[in-house]
Motif scaffolding. Structure first.
Motif, PDB file in Angstrom:
ATOM      1  N   ASP A 126       5.420  42.217  38.216  1.00  9.35           N
ATOM      2  CA  ASP A 126       5.205  41.672  36.876  1.00  9.35           C
ATOM      3  C   ASP A 126       6.490  41.085  36.299  1.00  9.35           C
ATOM      4  OD1 ASP A 126       3.565  40.994  34.763  1.00  9.35           O
ATOM      5  OD2 ASP A 126       4.021  42.820  33.636  1.00  9.35           O
ATOM      6  N   ALA A 127       7.261  40.419  37.161  1.00 11.85           N
ATOM      7  CA  ALA A 127       8.475  39.747  36.714  1.00 11.85           C
ATOM      8  C   ALA A 127       8.156  38.283  36.411  1.00 11.85           C
ATOM      9  CB  ALA A 127       9.566  39.828  37.776  1.00 11.85           C
ATOM     10  N   LEU A 128       9.003  37.673  35.635  1.00 13.85           N
ATOM     11  CA  LEU A 128       8.857  36.271  35.271  1.00 13.85           C
ATOM     12  C   LEU A 128       9.688  35.440  36.233  1.00 13.85           C
ATOM     13  CD1 LEU A 128       7.562  34.606  32.924  1.00 13.85           C
ATOM     14  CD2 LEU A 128       9.780  34.797  31.772  1.00 13.85           C
ATOM     15  N   VAL A 129       9.152  34.304  36.693  1.00 12.52           N
ATOM     16  CA  VAL A 129       9.896  33.408  37.572  1.00 12.52           C
ATOM     17  C   VAL A 129      10.160  32.091  36.846  1.00 12.52           C
ATOM     18  CG1 VAL A 129       9.886  32.087  39.717  1.00 12.52           C
ATOM     19  CG2 VAL A 129       8.953  34.391  39.688  1.00 12.52           C
ATOM     20  N   VAL A 130      11.406  31.672  36.832  1.00 12.63           N
ATOM     21  CA  VAL A 130      11.783  30.371  36.295  1.00 12.63           C
ATOM     22  C   VAL A 130      12.006  29.446  37.487  1.00 12.63           C
ATOM     23  CG1 VAL A 130      13.423  29.087  34.880  1.00 12.63           C
ATOM     24  CG2 VAL A 130      12.871  31.463  34.309  1.00 12.63           C
ATOM     25  N   ASP A 131      11.181  28.414  37.610  1.00 13.65           N
ATOM     26  CA  ASP A 131      11.221  27.541  38.780  1.00 13.65           C
ATOM     27  C   ASP A 131      12.194  26.383  38.575  1.00 13.65           C
ATOM     28  OD1 ASP A 131      10.797  26.258  41.154  1.00 13.65           O
ATOM     29  OD2 ASP A 131       8.786  25.522  40.640  1.00 13.65           O
ATOM     30  N   LEU A 132      13.450  26.616  38.868  1.00 13.17           N
ATOM     31  CA  LEU A 132      14.465  25.567  38.788  1.00 13.17           C
ATOM     32  C   LEU A 132      14.412  24.664  40.017  1.00 13.17           C
ATOM     33  CD1 LEU A 132      17.410  27.856  37.625  1.00 13.17           C
ATOM     34  CD2 LEU A 132      15.875  26.512  36.173  1.00 13.17           C
ATOM     35  N   TYR A 133      14.037  25.229  41.141  1.00  9.60           N
ATOM     36  CA  TYR A 133      13.975  24.473  42.392  1.00  9.60           C
ATOM     37  C   TYR A 133      12.948  23.347  42.297  1.00  9.60           C
ATOM     38  CZ  TYR A 133      13.963  23.784  47.491  1.00  9.60           C
ATOM     39  OH  TYR A 133      14.075  23.255  48.761  1.00  9.60           O
ATOM     40  N   GLY A 134      11.905  23.568  41.518  1.00  6.29           N
ATOM     41  CA  GLY A 134      10.851  22.575  41.386  1.00  6.29           C
ATOM     42  C   GLY A 134      11.138  21.485  40.376  1.00  6.29           C
ATOM     43  N   ALA A 135      12.334  21.466  39.807  1.00  6.20           N
ATOM     44  CA  ALA A 135      12.711  20.441  38.816  1.00  6.20           C
ATOM     45  C   ALA A 135      13.602  19.403  39.496  1.00  6.20           C
ATOM     46  CB  ALA A 135      13.438  21.082  37.646  1.00  6.20           C
ATOM     47  N   PRO A 136      13.088  18.214  39.781  1.00  5.66           N
ATOM     48  CA  PRO A 136      13.881  17.200  40.484  1.00  5.66           C
ATOM     49  C   PRO A 136      15.212  16.879  39.820  1.00  5.66           C
ATOM     50  CG  PRO A 136      11.575  16.554  40.430  1.00  5.66           C
ATOM     51  CD  PRO A 136      11.699  17.763  39.542  1.00  5.66           C
TER      52      PRO A 136
ATOM     53  N   HIS B  40      23.947  23.816  33.337  1.00  3.64           N
ATOM     54  CA  HIS B  40      23.821  25.167  32.792  1.00  3.64           C
ATOM     55  C   HIS B  40      23.029  25.159  31.484  1.00  3.64           C
ATOM     56  CE1 HIS B  40      26.156  27.767  35.460  1.00  3.64           C
ATOM     57  NE2 HIS B  40      27.001  26.765  35.622  1.00  3.64           N
ATOM     58  N   ARG B  41      23.256  24.136  30.661  1.00  4.34           N
ATOM     59  CA  ARG B  41      22.504  24.059  29.411  1.00  4.34           C
ATOM     60  C   ARG B  41      21.006  23.973  29.683  1.00  4.34           C
ATOM     61  NH1 ARG B  41      19.681  21.138  26.224  1.00  4.34           N
ATOM     62  NH2 ARG B  41      19.583  19.458  27.756  1.00  4.34           N
ATOM     63  N   ARG B  42      20.651  23.199  30.686  1.00  5.28           N
ATOM     64  CA  ARG B  42      19.235  23.054  31.015  1.00  5.28           C
ATOM     65  C   ARG B  42      18.647  24.336  31.578  1.00  5.28           C
ATOM     66  NH1 ARG B  42      17.174  17.223  32.194  1.00  5.28           N
ATOM     67  NH2 ARG B  42      18.723  15.933  31.124  1.00  5.28           N
ATOM     68  N   VAL B  43      19.419  25.072  32.361  1.00  3.23           N
ATOM     69  CA  VAL B  43      18.930  26.355  32.869  1.00  3.23           C
ATOM     70  C   VAL B  43      18.687  27.322  31.714  1.00  3.23           C
ATOM     71  CG1 VAL B  43      19.498  28.373  34.269  1.00  3.23           C
ATOM     72  CG2 VAL B  43      20.015  26.082  35.128  1.00  3.23           C
ATOM     73  N   ALA B  44      19.610  27.377  30.771  1.00  2.00           N
ATOM     74  CA  ALA B  44      19.423  28.246  29.604  1.00  2.00           C
ATOM     75  C   ALA B  44      18.156  27.877  28.854  1.00  2.00           C
ATOM     76  CB  ALA B  44      20.641  28.152  28.680  1.00  2.00           C
TER      77      ALA B  44
ATOM     78  N   ARG C 275      13.421  19.473  31.865  1.00  2.00           N
ATOM     79  CA  ARG C 275      13.094  18.787  33.121  1.00  2.00           C
ATOM     80  C   ARG C 275      13.282  17.268  33.030  1.00  2.00           C
ATOM     81  NH1 ARG C 275       9.111  22.496  32.138  1.00  2.00           N
ATOM     82  NH2 ARG C 275       8.808  24.163  33.680  1.00  2.00           N
ATOM     83  N   ALA C 276      13.632  16.757  31.857  1.00  2.00           N
ATOM     84  CA  ALA C 276      13.728  15.311  31.662  1.00  2.00           C
ATOM     85  C   ALA C 276      14.727  14.683  32.634  1.00  2.00           C
ATOM     86  CB  ALA C 276      14.149  15.011  30.219  1.00  2.00           C
ATOM     87  N   GLU C 277      14.316  13.592  33.252  1.00  2.00           N
ATOM     88  CA  GLU C 277      15.173  12.907  34.216  1.00  2.00           C
ATOM     89  C   GLU C 277      16.353  12.234  33.519  1.00  2.00           C
ATOM     90  OE1 GLU C 277      14.790  12.857  37.610  1.00  2.00           O
ATOM     91  OE2 GLU C 277      13.208  14.334  37.272  1.00  2.00           O
ATOM     92  N   LEU C 278      17.455  12.075  34.244  1.00  2.00           N
ATOM     93  CA  LEU C 278      18.612  11.339  33.744  1.00  2.00           C
ATOM     94  C   LEU C 278      18.354   9.839  33.875  1.00  2.00           C
ATOM     95  CD1 LEU C 278      21.515  13.367  35.396  1.00  2.00           C
ATOM     96  CD2 LEU C 278      20.640  13.591  33.067  1.00  2.00           C
ATOM     97  N   PRO C 279      19.072   9.032  33.098  1.00  2.00           N
ATOM     98  CA  PRO C 279      18.963   7.577  33.281  1.00  2.00           C
ATOM     99  C   PRO C 279      19.383   7.192  34.696  1.00  2.00           C
ATOM    100  CG  PRO C 279      20.151   8.134  31.270  1.00  2.00           C
ATOM    101  CD  PRO C 279      20.010   9.407  32.030  1.00  2.00           C
ATOM    102  N   PRO C 280      18.967   6.037  35.172  1.00  2.00           N
ATOM    103  CA  PRO C 280      19.387   5.595  36.512  1.00  2.00           C
ATOM    104  C   PRO C 280      20.908   5.622  36.634  1.00  2.00           C
ATOM    105  CG  PRO C 280      17.694   4.144  35.643  1.00  2.00           C
ATOM    106  CD  PRO C 280      18.081   5.057  34.517  1.00  2.00           C
TER     107      PRO C 280
END
Length: 272
Positions: free
Chosen positions: A151-161, A181-185, A201-206
């Protein structure tokens, strides 16, 4: 999980990812996502307490031996555990042993805290990481299994392109930038059911195209300053965390500092 929980204490366990490398502060210390999360939780909860037991370079066996018992004894409302990735980056690794140790840690921590949070660690793109990717994905699949059983919570960082974008990684190509790090927080904050500040999860500009010579110069600098020393430590059995103590070894009241953010409106410049 109670999505309206009031978290009064937080303990973070792990390695350099949770210690905060490479979110460097002016005094030479590292901040990182765990400190950022603690600051935000402290701002909404008087008397909030925080401990960060993470130390760079630690393998999962060292995390179990040096951090888990101490963290369990603190009986915090919130505990985060991220470990095992350093093991997968070793030339030789017993993944069965890694899974067993991670399970031991989760079995000890889950009953001792209000909410245990695990993570599918972010994976940087690149040829070096491709060699280790099967091990990493085996570890992350096991994280999902442990979370379901305990019953732990999983934060899926790997799935964020976006967290695979090289601009989210420091010059050593192993540690996130301040923006990473800000985005992980923010990802953990939202996973806890708290009001979103933005879309982590927002993508960076090109990216701005980088000339061939600049890329090769960056590769050479990386090999000289970071890859070479990293390989030397692996060969000699040394670790960057040898002799280093945790930056917040006790669960103590946390005074909220002024937060430095580099929000999505100001993405980091292209690196390498």
């Amino acid at each position: 999980m109670d999505m309206n929980a009031n978290y009064t204490s937080f303990v973070a366990l792990g390695d350099s990812f949770t210690e905060g490398m490479s979110d460097l502060l002016p005094d030479g210390s590292y901040r990182g996502w765990a400190d950022l999360l603690a600051a935000r939780l402290a701002a909404r909860t008087p008397g909030f307490r925080y401990a960060n037991l993470a130390v760079r370079g630690k393998l999962i066996g060292q995390i179990v031996e040096e951090q888990v018992e101490a963290a369990a004894g603190m009986s915090a409302d919130l505990v985060t555990l991220v470990g095992g990735l350093n093991d997968t980056l070793r030339p030789k690794v017993d993944m069965g042993r890694v899974r067993g140790l991670l399970e031991e840690a989760v079995e000890r921590l889950a009953p001792s805290c209000g909410q245990l949070v695990l993570m599918r660690s972010p994976g940087r793109n690149g040829p070096v990481m491709e060699r280790f990717r099967p091990r990493m994905e085996e570890l992350l699949t096991f994280v999902d299994e442990l979370a379901e059983r305990h019953d732990a919570l999983v934060v899926d960082l790997y799935g964020a392109p976006v967290l695979g974008d090289q601009r989210m990684w420091d010059l050593d190509r192993l540690h996130l930038t301040a923006e990473g790090h800000r985005r992980v927080a923010e990802a953990v904050w939202q996973a806890l059911g708290l009001d979103a500040e933005d879309d982590w999860r927002a993508e960076l500009p090109p990216p701005v195209p980088v000339r061939w010579l600049a890329r090769r110069t960056g590769d050479a600098r990386f090999a000289r300053q970071h890859l070479g020393p990293w390989v030397a430590r692996r060969v000699t059995g040394r670790s960057s965390g040898d002799g280093r103590l945790a930056k917040r070894p006790e669960l103590l009241p946390y005074e909220t500092p002024e937060l430095r953010t580099t929000g999505p409106e100001a993405p980091p410049s292209a690196r390498l």
